[in-house]
Design a protein around this motif. Structure first.
Motif, PDB file in Angstrom:
ATOM      1  N   LEU A  29      -7.422 -16.394 -30.767  1.00 39.28           N
ATOM      2  CA  LEU A  29      -7.525 -15.383 -29.714  1.00 39.28           C
ATOM      3  C   LEU A  29      -8.966 -15.281 -29.217  1.00 39.28           C
ATOM      4  CD1 LEU A  29      -6.088 -13.036 -28.188  1.00 39.28           C
ATOM      5  CD2 LEU A  29      -6.786 -11.531 -30.056  1.00 39.28           C
ATOM      6  N   GLY A  30      -9.918 -15.266 -30.167  1.00 41.57           N
ATOM      7  CA  GLY A  30     -11.332 -15.198 -29.798  1.00 41.57           C
ATOM      8  C   GLY A  30     -11.733 -16.387 -28.944  1.00 41.57           C
ATOM      9  N   ALA A  31     -11.289 -17.582 -29.352  1.00 38.88           N
ATOM     10  CA  ALA A  31     -11.638 -18.780 -28.586  1.00 38.88           C
ATOM     11  C   ALA A  31     -10.994 -18.731 -27.202  1.00 38.88           C
ATOM     12  CB  ALA A  31     -11.205 -20.033 -29.339  1.00 38.88           C
ATOM     13  N   GLY A  32      -9.738 -18.254 -27.150  1.00 38.23           N
ATOM     14  CA  GLY A  32      -9.046 -18.150 -25.863  1.00 38.23           C
ATOM     15  C   GLY A  32      -9.760 -17.195 -24.928  1.00 38.23           C
ATOM     16  N   CYS A  33     -10.161 -16.022 -25.450  1.00 42.93           N
ATOM     17  CA  CYS A  33     -10.884 -15.056 -24.625  1.00 42.93           C
ATOM     18  C   CYS A  33     -12.233 -15.624 -24.198  1.00 42.93           C
ATOM     19  CB  CYS A  33     -11.088 -13.745 -25.394  1.00 42.93           C
ATOM     20  SG  CYS A  33      -9.558 -12.837 -25.667  1.00 42.93           S
ATOM     21  N   ALA A  34     -12.923 -16.302 -25.133  1.00 47.58           N
ATOM     22  CA  ALA A  34     -14.236 -16.869 -24.808  1.00 47.58           C
ATOM     23  C   ALA A  34     -14.109 -17.910 -23.707  1.00 47.58           C
ATOM     24  CB  ALA A  34     -14.865 -17.493 -26.056  1.00 47.58           C
ATOM     25  N   TYR A  35     -13.030 -18.698 -23.748  1.00 46.34           N
ATOM     26  CA  TYR A  35     -12.833 -19.706 -22.702  1.00 46.34           C
ATOM     27  C   TYR A  35     -12.573 -19.029 -21.361  1.00 46.34           C
ATOM     28  CZ  TYR A  35     -11.655 -24.230 -20.730  1.00 46.34           C
ATOM     29  OH  TYR A  35     -11.667 -25.380 -19.987  1.00 46.34           O
ATOM     30  N   TYR A  36     -11.784 -17.936 -21.418  1.00 45.81           N
ATOM     31  CA  TYR A  36     -11.501 -17.184 -20.184  1.00 45.81           C
ATOM     32  C   TYR A  36     -12.797 -16.624 -19.590  1.00 45.81           C
ATOM     33  CZ  TYR A  36      -9.591 -13.742 -16.993  1.00 45.81           C
ATOM     34  OH  TYR A  36      -9.304 -13.025 -15.865  1.00 45.81           O
ATOM     35  N   ALA A  74      -2.775 -18.998 -15.075  1.00 47.87           N
ATOM     36  CA  ALA A  74      -1.678 -18.302 -15.752  1.00 47.87           C
ATOM     37  C   ALA A  74      -1.529 -18.771 -17.193  1.00 47.87           C
ATOM     38  CB  ALA A  74      -0.374 -18.537 -14.977  1.00 47.87           C
ATOM     39  N   LYS A  75      -1.670 -20.072 -17.424  1.00 52.09           N
ATOM     40  CA  LYS A  75      -1.458 -20.599 -18.775  1.00 52.09           C
ATOM     41  C   LYS A  75      -2.469 -20.013 -19.756  1.00 52.09           C
ATOM     42  CE  LYS A  75      -1.581 -25.192 -19.603  1.00 52.09           C
ATOM     43  NZ  LYS A  75      -1.125 -26.585 -19.728  1.00 52.09           N
ATOM     44  N   GLY A  76      -3.726 -19.885 -19.306  1.00 48.61           N
ATOM     45  CA  GLY A  76      -4.753 -19.309 -20.166  1.00 48.61           C
ATOM     46  C   GLY A  76      -4.430 -17.871 -20.536  1.00 48.61           C
ATOM     47  N   LYS A  77      -3.958 -17.093 -19.542  1.00 47.80           N
ATOM     48  CA  LYS A  77      -3.669 -15.682 -19.809  1.00 47.80           C
ATOM     49  C   LYS A  77      -2.461 -15.527 -20.720  1.00 47.80           C
ATOM     50  CE  LYS A  77      -5.665 -14.234 -15.400  1.00 47.80           C
ATOM     51  NZ  LYS A  77      -5.317 -14.143 -13.969  1.00 47.80           N
ATOM     52  N   VAL A  78      -1.411 -16.326 -20.471  1.00 46.72           N
ATOM     53  CA  VAL A  78      -0.213 -16.240 -21.312  1.00 46.72           C
ATOM     54  C   VAL A  78      -0.541 -16.629 -22.751  1.00 46.72           C
ATOM     55  CG1 VAL A  78       2.063 -17.253 -21.718  1.00 46.72           C
ATOM     56  CG2 VAL A  78       1.377 -16.602 -19.391  1.00 46.72           C
ATOM     57  N   SER A  79      -1.380 -17.647 -22.929  1.00 41.54           N
ATOM     58  CA  SER A  79      -1.761 -18.069 -24.278  1.00 41.54           C
ATOM     59  C   SER A  79      -2.387 -16.913 -25.043  1.00 41.54           C
ATOM     60  CB  SER A  79      -2.765 -19.233 -24.216  1.00 41.54           C
ATOM     61  OG  SER A  79      -2.208 -20.341 -23.575  1.00 41.54           O
ATOM     62  N   ILE A  80      -3.264 -16.170 -24.368  1.00 43.40           N
ATOM     63  CA  ILE A  80      -3.944 -15.056 -25.031  1.00 43.40           C
ATOM     64  C   ILE A  80      -2.931 -14.001 -25.461  1.00 43.40           C
ATOM     65  CG2 ILE A  80      -5.490 -13.114 -24.549  1.00 43.40           C
ATOM     66  CD1 ILE A  80      -7.248 -15.095 -22.981  1.00 43.40           C
ATOM     67  N   VAL A  81      -1.948 -13.731 -24.604  1.00 40.62           N
ATOM     68  CA  VAL A  81      -0.919 -12.749 -24.962  1.00 40.62           C
ATOM     69  C   VAL A  81      -0.116 -13.246 -26.170  1.00 40.62           C
ATOM     70  CG1 VAL A  81       1.194 -11.618 -24.169  1.00 40.62           C
ATOM     71  CG2 VAL A  81      -0.776 -11.846 -22.619  1.00 40.62           C
TER      72      VAL A  81
END
Lengths: 192, 192, 192, 192
Positions: free
Chosen positions: D113-120, D144-151
């Motif tokens: 999650l941290g890595a996903g948010c950092a990438y965003y 969209a794919k980045g946001k869905v992944s975080i969820v």
């Protein structure tokens, strides 16, 4: 002499340093929340050291953009900086696992002091090879922040034997002041 | 064949070698000054090995600036050098934790001797691909320092079984003579 | 899409793999010659694995000189190769410390087989993106050596449960045939 | 400010991360098939983490091809991403050796999650420095794919305390959706 290989080697060494630090955090044995508790100070120290190595990489990156050429002495001044940074994983592990005991906190500061002095020497060596009116000289200027940081490290080392928590707070404060890339270099390059 | 990827790979390997050596220094268990005492010889050996790897990186950097092209044999001669350097962390840890006992001191010298011979072979392979009048050939010249270093390593290995401290002093002396980048290459490039 | 970052990342991963293998050789505890004895098979396995990773780096280097562009599938085919190579340090340590016991010798072969297949897949993916008359296609040709190596690995894995020493001899023989950079690529480039 | 050194440093850090993960898989003690059994979950977790780091490298590679210039804030947004990725080896070892226990599975998700948010955040910082009509802005689109992944990561973290196996399946599913390089960037570049 081209600066590109010096940059590549420095990038490599700093990339390894910033990554192997995580090996000092041993995989917890248990699976309860309690198993994570002893990792908390280790983790916080890891974050602090990650930020410090990140600061050095950022400043190195910024400064070398203004560097025009390097000499033999530059290579050794740069290796001297990398030497002190290479000790960061060791002292991070030691300070982190000993809950801010006096000696590890002081030794951590000594490594930061060594890196700070090495960076200062590197700027002097680079300045000696560039003119007074070079973009590098104008960008480095009086380098007040670098000098003040070195003084604060020295104070923190002495304080570690009285109030190690204060020393640690000083390390955090210094890191905070460096977190943003040096506006002096940004200004130079945006002015181009 | 381009030399840039050979340089990048060599930079990467040497960056990892110079950095993982620090993993051989285990985080001290105590927080007293006494806990640091056993680390002192390990630390001094670490400094010596750091300087040796730094010397190889510096000389490699200087020499390849004069290199015009590389062949298949160059890649293997270079890997041969990296092989000996990759053993440095192991023998550093062994010599450092055994207070200059005879065998570890001799084995440390064997690795230095291997690296020295590998570097000599690399220069021969490179010279075979460049003319007698190439900048590389003029820069390498008779390579007296390289040959003398190899002889001193051989002497130090033999002496390790009688006076390991003398062997270690010889290693330090050789490192000292190489600390400055080779003036032959500096001259060539400043003459440009 | 440019190939330079794929090369840089591959260089980085292979540089780390070839260097951290040495961490599997633990610093000996004693200082007698007897302390080195258990390291001998580990050391020989280390040399073999160093040569194998060196071969992959050399072949990768040679092949990508003929590569004109990369696609998304190339990145994953390359990561697939790096995945198998990343397992080399683990199986090197296991085979080396167990004196050629059957299972570790077979697993070592499985990793070599995986890397060999991954390299073959990478060549197919690259060929699909280049024409039949591209320098790459002419350089790879029928790739007999790559296919024979894969068959020998499969034979060696089966033999490991009967005569592990023969399996190990087969690994050494395959490495020997690959030691020199591929003359097909040398020819192409010297013809330029 | 040039992006090449940021790419080189990121390549170095990700190369080290993806390679030292293997050090968390300890060399098995026995030579029987049974000695490999405890390694199976560790190995599967290693494969999953290897794929995740590979995805980040691939996406980073693709995105930075569309990046025109970087600023000081970009360097820190990038270091922030590398920080979360640097924790992957630690949580991989913890989750792998504990057979999907709740807490390690949740902590693994927190790092993802941290890595996903950092990438965003990194994409937002980059977009702020490029125009609305830049190739980068068109390539990232709504992300969209980045946001869905975080969820999905957030859901998986919560689920880890009820059905850790489901959390793990969610991690695998997210990895699967990212396995192919982003068609948005491929389209942009093939359109050139």
């Amino acid at each position: 002499m081209s600066k590109s290989r010096l940059e590549a080697f420095s990038d490599g060494v700093m990339a390894v340093i910033i990554t192997i630090m995580v090996l000092e955090m041993k995989v917890p044995h248990g699976v309860e929340a309690a198993a994570l508790a002893p990792l908390v100070p280790v983790f916080l120290t890891y974050v602090l050291s990650f930020v410090f190595v990140g600061i050095y990489w950022n400043n190195h990156h910024h400064m070398f953009q203004a560097v025009h050429h390097v000499r033999g002495a530059t290579l050794w001044a740069n290796l001297h900086l990398l030497f002190w940074l290479s000790l960061v994983p060791l002292v991070t592990g030691w300070m982190g696992t000993n809950h801010l005991a006096s000696l590890p906190t002081a030794v951590y500061g000594i490594v930061l002091l060594g890196a700070g002095c090495a960076y200062y020497i590197l700027t002097r060596v680079l300045l000696a090879g560039h003119g007074q009116d070079s973009p590098l000289a104008r960008a480095i200027g009086r380098d007040a922040k670098g000098k003040v940081s070195i003084v604060i490290y020295a104070v923190a080392i002495a304080l570690a034997f009285v109030h190690p928590l204060v020393s640690c707070a000083l390390y955090v404060i210094v890191a905070g002041t460096w977190l943003y890339p040096d506006p002096r270099f940004e200004r130079i390059f945006s002015g181009k």
